[in-house]
Design a protein around this motif. Structure first.
Motif, PDB file in Angstrom:
ATOM      1  N   GLY A  79      45.033  32.675  33.106  1.00 22.57           N
ATOM      2  CA  GLY A  79      45.906  33.819  32.891  1.00 22.57           C
ATOM      3  C   GLY A  79      46.746  34.081  34.128  1.00 22.57           C
ATOM      4  O   GLY A  79      47.315  33.165  34.723  1.00 22.57           O
ATOM      5  N   ASP A  80      46.834  35.342  34.528  1.00 23.81           N
ATOM      6  CA  ASP A  80      47.636  35.712  35.695  1.00 23.81           C
ATOM      7  C   ASP A  80      46.896  35.524  37.010  1.00 23.81           C
ATOM      8  O   ASP A  80      47.488  35.751  38.074  1.00 23.81           O
ATOM      9  N   TYR A  81      45.635  35.112  36.963  1.00 24.99           N
ATOM     10  CA  TYR A  81      44.807  35.117  38.163  1.00 24.99           C
ATOM     11  C   TYR A  81      44.544  33.711  38.690  1.00 24.99           C
ATOM     12  O   TYR A  81      44.376  32.757  37.929  1.00 24.99           O
ATOM     13  N   LYS A  82      44.476  33.628  40.011  1.00 26.16           N
ATOM     14  CA  LYS A  82      44.167  32.363  40.676  1.00 26.16           C
ATOM     15  C   LYS A  82      43.131  32.609  41.775  1.00 26.16           C
ATOM     16  O   LYS A  82      43.271  33.523  42.586  1.00 26.16           O
ATOM     17  N   LEU A  83      42.111  31.773  41.774  1.00 24.71           N
ATOM     18  CA  LEU A  83      41.063  31.813  42.791  1.00 24.71           C
ATOM     19  C   LEU A  83      41.165  30.569  43.661  1.00 24.71           C
ATOM     20  O   LEU A  83      41.297  29.454  43.151  1.00 24.71           O
ATOM     21  N   LEU A 139      41.683  35.689  46.138  1.00 26.59           N
ATOM     22  CA  LEU A 139      42.051  35.921  44.744  1.00 26.59           C
ATOM     23  C   LEU A 139      43.453  36.510  44.699  1.00 26.59           C
ATOM     24  O   LEU A 139      43.784  37.412  45.474  1.00 26.59           O
ATOM     25  N   PHE A 140      44.272  35.983  43.780  1.00 27.78           N
ATOM     26  CA  PHE A 140      45.649  36.448  43.661  1.00 27.78           C
ATOM     27  C   PHE A 140      45.988  36.732  42.200  1.00 27.78           C
ATOM     28  O   PHE A 140      45.491  36.062  41.297  1.00 27.78           O
ATOM     29  N   ASN A 141      46.864  37.714  42.001  1.00 30.02           N
ATOM     30  CA  ASN A 141      47.477  37.951  40.699  1.00 30.02           C
ATOM     31  C   ASN A 141      48.873  37.343  40.766  1.00 30.02           C
ATOM     32  O   ASN A 141      49.775  37.884  41.409  1.00 30.02           O
ATOM     33  N   LEU A 142      49.052  36.188  40.123  1.00 31.08           N
ATOM     34  CA  LEU A 142      50.292  35.435  40.264  1.00 31.08           C
ATOM     35  C   LEU A 142      51.479  36.113  39.591  1.00 31.08           C
ATOM     36  O   LEU A 142      52.626  35.844  39.958  1.00 31.08           O
ATOM     37  N   ASP A 164      48.918  38.654  48.843  1.00 35.22           N
ATOM     38  CA  ASP A 164      48.007  39.802  48.778  1.00 35.22           C
ATOM     39  C   ASP A 164      46.676  39.385  48.163  1.00 35.22           C
ATOM     40  O   ASP A 164      46.558  39.248  46.946  1.00 35.22           O
ATOM     41  N   ASP A 165      45.672  39.170  48.987  1.00 38.02           N
ATOM     42  CA  ASP A 165      44.334  38.808  48.520  1.00 38.02           C
ATOM     43  C   ASP A 165      43.664  40.049  47.921  1.00 38.02           C
ATOM     44  O   ASP A 165      43.441  41.037  48.614  1.00 38.02           O
ATOM     45  N   ILE A 166      43.331  39.973  46.624  1.00 48.42           N
ATOM     46  CA  ILE A 166      42.760  41.135  45.933  1.00 48.42           C
ATOM     47  C   ILE A 166      41.282  40.927  45.615  1.00 48.42           C
ATOM     48  O   ILE A 166      40.732  41.627  44.761  1.00 48.42           O
ATOM     49  N   ALA A 167      40.614  39.987  46.292  1.00 45.25           N
ATOM     50  CA  ALA A 167      39.210  39.698  45.990  1.00 45.25           C
ATOM     51  C   ALA A 167      38.333  40.937  46.151  1.00 45.25           C
ATOM     52  O   ALA A 167      37.430  41.181  45.341  1.00 45.25           O
ATOM     53  N   ALA A 168      38.583  41.732  47.182  1.00 40.79           N
ATOM     54  CA  ALA A 168      37.737  42.897  47.437  1.00 40.79           C
ATOM     55  C   ALA A 168      37.931  43.978  46.388  1.00 40.79           C
ATOM     56  O   ALA A 168      36.972  44.666  46.014  1.00 40.79           O
ATOM     57  N   GLU A 169      39.149  44.143  45.880  1.00 41.05           N
ATOM     58  CA  GLU A 169      39.406  45.219  44.922  1.00 41.05           C
ATOM     59  C   GLU A 169      39.216  44.794  43.470  1.00 41.05           C
ATOM     60  O   GLU A 169      39.227  45.636  42.575  1.00 41.05           O
TER      61      GLU A 169
END
Length: 737
Positions: free
Chosen positions: A649-653, A663-666, A674-679
């Motif tokens: 989907g929109d996500y890439k690890l 982790l990114f929301n592409l 913007d690494d969103i792994a923590a949130e």
């Protein structure tokens, strides 16, 4: 030639600087119908199982990939031992991923076996755990690991140290084996083995279902898209269905008092990676054929197969330089734009690695790089690896290749199966696309056979050294430029920039990218020549045409240039177009993540040929036709032994060993800043689970999905000698040896 090509370009003025605007999937004029996009019980390996507050993790089978990540970052492998599947460590260290739902102290129960005298030790995130051992009559032990400290909810790494290694018959040297892991708060579990979700499946009326006792819950990771709905039929006891979302949100989808057939929308979570949790509340609940459905474009395609296949691979072409993928690009490619208007564009096409040899090997073999093993400069593609040209030649196809990269040569195992084989670098021929196009046309005109053909064309214009004709450079840069950027006297110029030996100012950087863009537009002229030749010679209506790339190119997106050094989208996101003469969806696009490993099985499926069992890629023909799908599509990639990625989907690890990940929301962050792994801990957990299952499947299970990879599917890495002549040929392309 240039003026004719320029006349085909759109007259709108290109933006002064490159912009990125993500193209949206488009169905064109196709009608939509309801389709299954995820048949939940068809993929029990993706589910996570809990008994009360205890997570149950059977080890050794395909579903254990969620915990052991298919051996990535550790020395665990799947083996059969004492009549059961287990994970065996070749050293004294076994590393497991441990996702925790809640903050608190932790108790872990492991069924383990040592191969020598000694004690087990363990720590969680580097903190020592108390270890007690309970011996069993079968020679195995139950390890109880307890923490004195509390741990936060989220991702953790368990390190178990075994007694000394020993040589084990049928396995080799090993430290220990593990068949079951259970994780929960202290005092909530007994010494039994972890429950497998396979034990919860039942069949009724030709459909599979889940049978859950009270307290059992099953959760599936899903990327929620607009219009998705969950459907099924509940009988027997009571069960509830919740959507677990990041931010601690748990939304009821189906209440515990409801029964019978149901259908509920998941629209509220569109754009998120979430978990769909099914929990038995009272009595034995039976959930028949739970599935995710969605309206999808459907193609009324005839059953006939194309006669011929043409694959055009454009070396080093990043996807966002092309208008069908990025509408705001400044780069002009009217030939490719015209082709895309007759084809299907896969907006999330991905290569399997960030440089040529392993990526092209994946295209021809349908295997990931860690399967085919051709990942290093000196690597040779093993003869045991399935090779598309050989397969099609055996099926009666005339095979021909025109290849302008020295790494895709007979020296490295790519010369197999060709009736006509030409490598422009190895044969010291002129490798610009105008000469390749001329040779391709001559080959088409010289054919005397009426046999079907497989034609592979590998051009290299966008690869260093960038030297476009002046008129194409003038589209994007200064033809009177005087500065440091000079490939005519230094083929290794870009490598020297990457290494810091040469420093460029803003003007130099702009000129460097203008050269690259000019090469893309120059190539487009000759690309159009080849496509026009196919049409004029009567091949367009019975030929499957695929256009793609092996990798992209970086221009300081993440602080460097070139390729072969990271796993960000500028290197992994590639053009991916398919025109199937029998599947009419001109000018449409699809959003699902797809990979180069999918192309060989797609070609064979399109031709009506059997797909070799050992191929790990998945055919795209069902997706092109708009058929029911058993699971959501994703793409995995890697770089050497230290990087693995998954896009869903929109996500890439991006994962690295020792519990390091980003982790990114592409969709929101195509530049991956913007690494969103923590949130987004649930999204992170979901991607690690799906990636782990796929790594296990490709490392141990084989394309068939069985639990152990037969010896015939293990491919021993080969090596070639790179002599002075070959080294010089590769240096001419900017490769350092």
């Amino acid at each position: 030639m240039f003026s004719l090509w320029l006349g085909a370009c759109e007259q709108s003025k290109a933006p002064k600087s490159p912009l990125i605007e993500r193209a949206e999937a488009s169905a064109g004029n196709l009608k939509s119908e309801e389709r299954i996009v995820f048949d939940l019980v068809a993929h029990p390996e993706l589910a996570e199982l809990k008994r009360g507050g205890v997570s149950e993790w059977p080890l050794g089978g395909l579903d254990s990939g969620k915990i052991a990540l298919g051996g990535f970052g550790n020395e665990l492998s799947a083996k059969e031992l004492d009549g059961r599947m287990a994970l065996v460590t070749r050293s004294r260290a076994a590393r497991f991923r441990v996702p925790l739902d809640e903050k608190g102290k932790v108790e872990i129960r492991l069924s383990a076996k040592a191969f020598a005298r000694g004690k087990f030790r363990a720590d969680l995130n580097g903190r020592s755990l108390q270890v007690t051992e309970e011996k069993r009559e079968d020679g195995w032990v139950v390890l109880t690991l307890k923490s004195e400290q509390s741990f936060d909810a989220g991702e953790h790494e368990l390190l178990v140290r075994t007694p000394p290694t020993a040589v084990v018959r049928g396995i080799g040297r090993a430290g220990g084996a593990f068949s079951s892991m259970r994780v929960g708060p202290p005092g909530q579990m007994d010494s039994s083995e972890a429950l497998s979700i396979g034990e919860l499946l039942y069949a009724e009326g030709g459909k599979l279902g889940l049978k859950l006792e009270p307290g059992l819950s099953v959760r599936y990771p899903i990327f929620i898209e607009r219009g998705m709905r969950v459907r099924g039929e509940l009988s027997g006891g009571q069960a509830s269905i919740r959507l677990l979302r990041d931010g601690g949100r748990a939304e009821r989808v189906l209440g515990a008092g409801e029964s019978g057939a149901f259908e509920r929308s998941l629209e509220a979570a569109a754009g998120e990676l979430a978990y769909l949790e099914i929990r038995a509340e009272r009595g034995e609940a039976k959930l028949r054929h739970p599935r995710i459905i969605q309206e999808k474009p459907v193609v009324d395609a005839p059953a006939g197969a194309p006669k011929n296949v043409v694959v055009i691979l454009i070396d080093t072409l990043r996807a966002d330089k092309l208008r069908p993928v990025n509408p705001k690009t400044r780069v002009r490619t009217p030939g490719l734009d015209r082709f895309a208007s007759t084809a299907t564009t896969f907006l999330r096409g991905h290569t399997s690695e960030n440089w040529t040899k392993p990526s092209v090997a994946s295209l021809f073999s349908g295997l990931t790089p860690w399967e085919h093993t051709a990942t290093k400069g000196e690597s040779v593609l093993p003869r045991s690896v399935p090779f598309l040209a050989e397969i099609l030649k055996r099926e009666g196809f005339e095979t021909a290749s025109f290849i302008a990269n020295g790494y895709v040569s007979d020296r490295f195992g790519f010369g197999r199966g060709w009736d006509f084989y030409r490598n422009y670098i190895r044969e010291n021929r002129r490798s610009k696309s105008e000469f390749i196009a001329r040779d391709v046309l001559a080959w088409l005109d010289s054919r005397k056979s009426d046999k079907p053909f497989f034609l592979y064309i590998h051009t290299i214009d966008p690869h260093v050294p960038y030297r476009p004709p002046e008129e194409f450079l003038g589209l994007y840069g200064d033809t009177n430029y005087k500065g440091q950027v000079n490939f005519r006297t230094n083929a290794l110029f870009l490598e020297h920039v990457k290494m810091g030996k040469i420093r460029l100012n803003a003007r130099d950087r702009a000129h460097l990218e203008a050269l690259y863009d000019g090469e893309i537009s120059y190539h487009d002229v000759n690309f159009a020549t080849i496509l026009d030749a196919l049409k004029k010679r009567g091949y367009e209506d019975d030929t499957l045409v695929i256009v793609t790339a092996d990798h992209g190119e970086e221009f300081w997106d993440h602080g460097s240039v070139g390729h072969g050094h990271n796993v960000y989208q500028e290197l992994l996101h590639i053009p991916y177009f398919i025109r199937h003469p029998g599947i009419k969806r001109p000018g449409t696009s699809l959003d699902e993540a797809v990979s180069l490993t999918d192309l060989a099985p797609t070609i064979l499926d399109a031709l009506g040929k059997s797909i070799p069992e050992e191929m790990s890629g998945r055919s795209l023909i069902p997706l092109l036709r708009g058929e029911h799908l058993s699971a959501q599509r994703f793409a995995v990639a890697g770089f050497m032994d230290n990087w693995r990625t998954i896009t869903l989907g929109d996500y890439k690890l991006i994962a690295r060993p020792r519990n390091r990940q980003t982790l990114f929301n592409l969709k929101r962050d195509p530049g991956e800043k913007d690494d969103i792994a923590a949130e987004r801990p649930l999204a992170l957990r979901a991607l690690k689970s799906v990636m782990g299952v796929e790594l296990h499947r490709t490392a141990f299970s084989g394309g068939s999905g069985s639990n152990t990879r037969p010896a015939s599917r293990r491919h021993a890495e080969g090596k070639a000698e790179i002599d002075d002549e070959l080294a010089e040929q590769l240096r001419s392309l900017g490769y350092v040896h």
